[in-house]
Design a protein around this motif. Structure first.
Motif, PDB file in Angstrom:
ATOM      1  N   PHE A  34      35.485  22.029  13.510  1.00 37.74           N
ATOM      2  CA  PHE A  34      36.632  21.076  12.817  1.00 37.74           C
ATOM      3  C   PHE A  34      37.464  20.956  14.157  1.00 37.74           C
ATOM      4  N   ARG A  35      37.917  20.044  14.511  1.00 42.13           N
ATOM      5  CA  ARG A  35      38.717  19.601  15.595  1.00 42.13           C
ATOM      6  C   ARG A  35      38.330  19.599  17.032  1.00 42.13           C
ATOM      7  N   ARG A  78      63.168  27.711   8.008  1.00 44.33           N
ATOM      8  CA  ARG A  78      62.587  26.935   8.668  1.00 44.33           C
ATOM      9  C   ARG A  78      61.939  25.865   7.429  1.00 44.33           C
ATOM     10  N   PRO A 136      34.317  23.864   9.960  1.00 43.38           N
ATOM     11  CA  PRO A 136      34.393  24.973  10.898  1.00 43.38           C
ATOM     12  C   PRO A 136      33.232  25.631  11.130  1.00 43.38           C
ATOM     13  N   MET A 193      62.628  30.988   5.526  1.00 41.11           N
ATOM     14  CA  MET A 193      63.219  30.216   4.641  1.00 41.11           C
ATOM     15  C   MET A 193      63.947  29.064   5.208  1.00 41.11           C
ATOM     16  N   TYR A 235      37.287  24.611  -3.679  1.00 42.72           N
ATOM     17  CA  TYR A 235      37.155  24.279  -2.364  1.00 42.72           C
ATOM     18  C   TYR A 235      36.572  25.748  -1.432  1.00 42.72           C
ATOM     19  N   HIS A 236      35.717  25.235  -0.591  1.00 45.30           N
ATOM     20  CA  HIS A 236      35.061  26.179   0.347  1.00 45.30           C
ATOM     21  C   HIS A 236      34.874  27.616  -0.485  1.00 45.30           C
ATOM     22  N   TRP A 239      51.204  16.124  11.461  1.00 46.57           N
ATOM     23  CA  TRP A 239      51.106  17.587  11.343  1.00 46.57           C
ATOM     24  C   TRP A 239      51.530  18.115   9.890  1.00 46.57           C
TER      25      TRP A 239
END
Lengths: 255, 326
Positions: B170-171, B3, B167, B1, B296-297, B263
Motif C-alpha cells: 500500500f502506497r 495538537r 500492505p 491534546m 476490518y483486517h 491527510w
C-alpha cells in the motif's frame, strides 16, 4: 530482500490466530512466511506473567532455532532480588539482550530497580530494547522516552533501543532529539500507526538512516503493516536496506 | 491534546471555507431510476468464492491470487467482454511472482474514460469478505448489468480489478492500481473520473456504530453505520456531488459524502490515491472500512457479516452514476 525484525514476540497460545506466531514453531513459521532471517524476540509470558518462566520458554525457542530466534531476556523491576541472578543466567545462556516494558510492569524506566539492570548493561555492554510511548495516556509516563536521555548519558556502554520510537507523534519527536544527542540511543519503528510512513520519513530526515531498526511487534501487530511503512516511505533504497537489515546486523555484530 | 485542538480548529476553518465539505446535512433527494436488474445471488457467489480461497489471496500465495484473477477474468468473459491482463512485478524483491490486473471496457472506444476499480487481494491471512471481495463483487455485477442494459454511454467505461493494494505494498508504486494509473498517464489517456469500490458490504442500524477520523464529523454525519460514503479529495467536489446525487437510492440506502484533504485519515486509503497522483479526479465508494466495520483486517471479516441487499443498492447507485456522469 533481507529482513531482520528487531521487535517480535512469542506466545504459547494463539491469541492472534490470524497472524500466527504461537510458540517457537509458530514464530519461526511467521518469520519464514515473511522472509525474516533473524528476530529479536521476547516472550509474552515473561512480560505479562513470571519473567523467569517466560525467559525459560524463550531459551527453549533459542535452542530450537539457534541464530534465528535471538532471545531477549525480560527483566521485571518489581523483583529486584531476582534481577542480577536472572541476568547472569540468561547472558550465560546466550540471550542477545534485554527487553523491558515499563508500562506493563508499572515501573518508571528511570526507577531505582531498573538502575541495577542499567549498571549491569553498562558493565557488560549489553543492549536493552525498551517499550517507549508518549501521548496523553497517563500510563505512558512510565515509558516516556524522555526518561532515557539521562540513562544514556550515565550508562554510556549500555545501548538503548527505544521500542516503537515513542509510539505517537509526541513521543516520536522526543525520540528524534534523543537519537541525535546520544550515540547509544537507537530507534525501533514499530507502532500502532499502521499504514502511515510519514514518521519514518521524518526519522530518516532528522536523524539519518543509521540508527533506525525495523520492527513489527508481530504477532501482536501486523507484520505486513510494519513492512509496508518501510516500503512505502519516500526514502532511498539504500536507506530501506539499512533499516530492514544492515543497521541491526551491524548493531548485533558490534559490542 | 493541544495538537488535537489545533487540528479541530483547522478542520472547522477548512469546513467553513469550503475546503472540507461534508454531505450529511445537505443530502440530495433520491432521483428516479429505471429498474436495474442487480443479481444479489451473483454478488453473494463472488464474495463466497473469493473469501473461501485457501490459502488466502495475499501476495505470498500467488496460486490463490491467480485463482481470484481467473475467476474475475471468467466472469468478465461470461458477461460478454474480452478482458485484458496487465501483468507486473513488485519492485522490492519480496517475490519473483508476476501479478495481474484484469481490465475490460465498454462504451465508445475513443471517448474519455471512467475507470471503475476494486482490488481483489487481501490483507494477511484473512478471508477479506468486505475487504475487498465485496468491491470485486460489485465491480463484476456492474460490468454484467451495464452490458445487458446497454445504456447510451457518453464515456468509455474501464472496469479494473487490481492486485497488491494491501500492505506491505500500500502506497508503493507496486500497487496494481499504481501500475494501471501510470500506464494510462504514460499513454496519454484522458480520464473523466475514477470510481474506487473499497468495501461496500458492511452496515449496521445501531446507533453509535459509525466512527469518524475527527470528532467534529459527528456533528455532520449519522451515528448509524447504515449508509454508503463517497469520499474524494479537496477540489473534486463536483465529481463527488455528481456521484452522490446519482447514487441516491430508495429509502433503505443513505449516501453521504466527504471532500477532504488527503491527510485526513482514511481519505486516501485505497486504489483511488494512485489516480490522484497523476491529476485524475477519483473518488472512493466505501462503507467507511475500519471506521465502521469491527472485522476490518481480522479473521472475522466473513461473508455472514455482509448485507447483500444494501450492496445491491450500492451497485444500482454506481450504475446510475456511471450512466449519468456529466
Amino acid at each position: 530482500m533481507k529482513i531482520i525484525d528487531a521487535h517480535m514476540h512469542m506466545y504459547e497460545h494463539r491469541e492472534k490466530p490470524e497472524f500466527g506466531g504461537s510458540g517457537a514453531k509458530g514464530a519461526a513459521e511467521l518469520m519464514d512466511k515473511n522472509g525474516v532471517s533473524k528476530c529479536l524476540n521476547s516472550h509474552i509470558t515473561a512480560l505479562k506473567g513470571d519473567f523467569s518462566k517466560g525467559n525459560d520458554l524463550m531459551h527453549r525457542a533459542m535452542k530450537k532455532y539457534p541464530g534465528k530466534i535471538l532471545g531477549l531476556c525480560v527483566i521485571d523491576p518489581n523483583f529486584p532480588g531476582r534481577i542480577f541472578p536472572e541476568l547472569d543466567k540468561r547472558m550465560a545462556q546466550g540471550f542477545a539482550g534485554v527487553k523491558t516494558h515499563p508500562y506493563i510492569h508499572g515501573y518508571f524506566a528511570n526507577g531505582k530497580n531498573y538502575h541495577m539492570l542499567y549498571e549491569y548493561a553498562h558493565k557488560h555492554r549489553i543492549f536493552i530494547l525498551s517499550h517507549t510511548y508518549l501521548n496523553e495516556d497517563p500510563g505512558n509516563r512510565f515509558c516516556d522516552p524522555r526518561l532515557f536521555g539521562e540513562l544514556a548519558r550515565n550508562y554510556k556502554n549500555a545501548r538503548f533501543i527505544l521500542g516503537h520510537a515513542g509510539g505517537a507523534p509526541q513521543g516520536h519527536a522526543e525520540c528524534v532529539k534523543l537519537a541525535n544527542k546520544y550515540d547509544n540511543i537507537y530507534l525501533e519503528m514499530c507502532s500502532t500507526r499502521a499504514f502511515d510512513p510519514r514518521w519514518l520519513e521524518k526519522f530518516v530526515d532528522k536523524t539519518g538512516d543509521d540508527k533506525i531498526f525495523f520492527g513489527s511487534d508481530a504477532p501482536f501487530n501486523s507484520f505486513e503493516a510494519a513492512l509496508g511503512k518501510v516500503l512505502s516511505a519516500r526514502i532511498s533504497d539504500k536507506s530501506r536496506e539499512k533499516i530492514l537489515y544492515l543497521n541491526i546486523s551491524r548493531f548485533l555484530d558490534s559490542k | 491534546m493541544n495538537r488535537d485542538k489545533n487540528i479541530l480548529a483547522l478542520l472547522l476553518i477548512l469546513f467553513f471555507t469550503g475546503y472540507v465539505q461534508a454531505g450529511g446535512k445537505f443530502a440530495h433527494k433520491a432521483i428516479d431510476r429505471p429498474d436495474i436488474p442487480v443479481d444479489k445471488n451473483s454478488l453473494y457467489s463472488t464474495v463466497k468464492y473469493l473469501a473461501s480461497l485457501n490459502p488466502p489471496r495475499n501476495y505470498r500465495n500467488i496460486s490463490s491470487l491467480n485463482k481470484a484473477a481467473a475467476y474475475i477474468e471468467r466472469s468478465f468473459r461470461e458477461s460478454g467482454y474480452t478482458p485484458e491482463i496487465q501483468t507486473f512485478k513488485q519492485e522490492f524483491r519480496l517475490s519473483k511472482d508476476e501479478f495481474k490486473n484484469i481490465i475490460c471496457s465498454l462504451g465508445p472506444p475513443d471517448a474519455e474514460r471512467i475507470i471503475v476499480g476494486a482490488h481483489y487481494d487481501v490483507f494477511g491471512d484473512q478471508p477479506g469478505a468486505d475487504d475487498n471481495a465485496s468491491g470485486i463483487a460489485g465491480l463484476l455485477e456492474l460490468a454484467r448489468i451495464l452490458k445487458i442494459q446497454n445504456p447510451a454511454l457518453k464515456y468509455r467505461v474501464d472496469f479494473a480489478a487490481y492486485s497488491l493494494e494491501e500492505p506491505p505494498f500500500f502506497r508503493t508504486d507496486s500497487m496494481g492500481s499504481a501500475v494501471h494509473a501510470k500506464s494510462l498517464f504514460d499513454s496519454g489517456k484522458k480520464i473523466k473520473a475514477m470510481i474506487c469500490l473499497e468495501m461496500i458490504g458492511y452496515y449496521s442500524e445501531s446507533r453509535g456504530t459509525q466512527g469518524f477520523p475527527m470528532f467534529i464529523m459527528k456533528l455532520f454525519y449519522p451515528s448509524r453505520g447504515n449508509f454508503i460514503a463517497v469520499v474524494g479529495n479537496s477540489g473534486q467536489g463536483k465529481l463527488i456531488r455528481q456521484v452522490k446525487k446519482n447514487m441516491k437510492t430508495g429509502p433503505g440506502m443513505g449516501v453521504e459524502s466527504l471532500s477532504a484533504p488527503s491527510w485526513l485519515p482514511g481519505t486516501d486509503f485505497s486504489d483511488h490515491l494512485n489516480y490522484w497522483k497523476y491529476g485524475y479526479k477519483a473518488v472512493m465508494v466505501t462503507d467507511t472500512a475500519f471506521f465502521r466495520n469491527p472485522n476490518y483486517h481480522n479473521s472475522t471479516d466473513t461473508i455472514e457479516t455482509l448485507n447483500f441487499d444494501k450492496m445491491s443498492e450500492v451497485v444500482k447507485g454506481i450504475y446510475q452514476a456511471i450512466v449519468n456522469l456529466e
